[in-house]
Design an enzyme around this catalytic site. Structure first.
Site, mmCIF file in Angstrom:
data_model
loop_
_atom_site.group_PDB
_atom_site.id
_atom_site.type_symbol
_atom_site.label_atom_id
_atom_site.label_comp_id
_atom_site.label_asym_id
_atom_site.label_seq_id
_atom_site.Cartn_x
_atom_site.Cartn_y
_atom_site.Cartn_z
ATOM 1 N N ASP A 117 -11.235 2.638 4.211
ATOM 2 C CA ASP A 117 -11.696 1.279 3.868
ATOM 3 C C ASP A 117 -13.208 1.126 4.045
ATOM 4 O O ASP A 117 -13.729 0.009 4.027
ATOM 5 C CB ASP A 117 -10.944 0.219 4.685
ATOM 6 N N GLN A 161 -5.006 -1.442 9.491
ATOM 7 C CA GLN A 161 -4.747 -2.752 8.894
ATOM 8 C C GLN A 161 -5.257 -3.846 9.838
ATOM 9 O O GLN A 161 -4.816 -3.958 10.971
ATOM 10 C CB GLN A 161 -3.238 -2.910 8.631
ATOM 11 N N LYS A 205 0.836 -1.197 0.000
ATOM 12 C CA LYS A 205 0.000 0.000 0.000
ATOM 13 C C LYS A 205 0.873 1.250 0.000
ATOM 14 O O LYS A 205 0.603 2.205 -0.720
ATOM 15 C CB LYS A 205 -0.939 -0.013 1.224
#
Ligand code: NDP
Length: 288
Positions: A120, A97, A53
């Site tokens: 997200d 994460q 990422k």
């Protein structure tokens, strides 16, 4: 043999378009978009995803405010960091994460993100907007799945779509996105009875299970479109480690009309949609 839906190629194309847009936005508004990825502990798979990422951000011209914490970090320390990032004007997107170590409350941390920076799409505001069919930040992996279907020009309306897996991260949001495109959607999970009977009726089959090569050719309808979200590390008899999906790729390619490979299918699209979401948040800040 099935047509391969090439996530790597689509990710490359979309990431260059994002990089071109980022250069224009930076010239116009004076700063690049910024993304903060928060990682806790040293799970090797998570570390590899975070590195991907950050590299993708760098290539696209997005500033990375990555933060890596030891497994001993406390809930309240993470809450403070999230509050600081929420208030930081240089940061447009924040991603936690997952999974986090079990002593931390991931849901409480996701709830603390400013919804407009929730890269997200896992904050209740954004998931709620998805349920209502409103515009909002959408979860990266499911959104990547939808981009792959669009790129392969798969007709979704009226099709039987079966999603295997009901996680907040993948199964549930992808089911809602397919429903939004007018598929007839069935979600199956570990308590489902007669799984193969249901999967073998799917025109579009999405596997998000986390069980290496569980979906075999006999569970798949001839000419189905198969999207393999799973990423599993396995070790073969010779002791060599490799990544496989939730789908038995060799067997299922012989019956499906389209299939995504692992690696090189959904994975690169997850990263791409993260960049996309960060740029969307940036644009909303400046362009309303
Ligand atoms: P979770 O473990 O959160 O969810 C797995 C789901 O699969 C659950 O709903 C579970 O059912 C269901 N399941 C497990 N075993 C079976 C079974 N034998 N039969 C039917 N259903 C079963 O995983 P995630 O959703 O987070 O991830 C799924 C996979 O996708 C993993 O391999 C993960 O690594 C991968 N992944 C890949 C990404 C990418 O970028 N390509 C991004 C995110 C995830 P139940 O709810 O009943 O327990």
């Amino acid at each position: 043999m099935a047509v391969i839906i090439d996530g790597k190629a689509l990710a490359k194309k979309m990431q260059s378009a994002i990089a071109a847009e980022v250069a224009q936005l930076q010239a116009k508004y004076g700063r690049p978009p910024g993304l903060a990825v928060l990682m806790v502990g040293d799970n090797p798979a998570s570390a590899a995803y975070v590195k991907n990422k950050e590299t993708a951000c760098l290539r696209a011209g997005i500033t990375s405010f990555g933060k890596h914490f030891p497994a001993s970090v406390t809930q309240s320390e993470l809450e403070q960091v999230i509050d600081q990032l929420n208030a930081d004007d240089r940061v447009d997107g924040i991603l936690i994460q997952l999974p986090l170590p079990e002593n931390l409350d991931a849901i409480a941390l996701l709830n603390r993100l400013a919804p407009e920076k929730d890269a997200d799409g896992l904050h209740p505001n954004n998931l709620g907007k998805l349920v209502r069919g409103e515009d909002g930040l959408r979860s990266c992996t499911p959104a990547g799945v939808m981009e792959l279907l669009a790129e392969a020009k798969i007709d979704i309306a009226g099709k039987n779509a079966v999603v295997i897996g009901r996680s907040i991260l993948v199964g549930k949001p992808v089911a809602l996105m397919l429903l939004e495109k007018n598929a007839t959607v069935t979600i199956v999970h570990s308590r489902t009875k007669n799984l193969a009977e249901i999967t073998s009726k799917a025109d579009i089959l999405i596997a998000a299970i986390g069980r290496p090569e569980m979906i075999t050719a006999d569970m798949v309808k001839p000419d189905a479109v198969v999207i393999d979200v799973g990423i599993n590390r396995v070790t073969d008899d010779a002791g060599k480690s490799r990544l496989v999906g939730d789908v038995d790729y060799a067997g299922v390619s012989a019956v499906a009309s389209h299939i995504t490979p692992v690696p090189g299918g959904v994975g690169p699209m997850t990263v791409t949609m993260l960049l996309h979401n960060t740029v969307c948040s940036y644009r909303r800040k400046f362009i309303q």
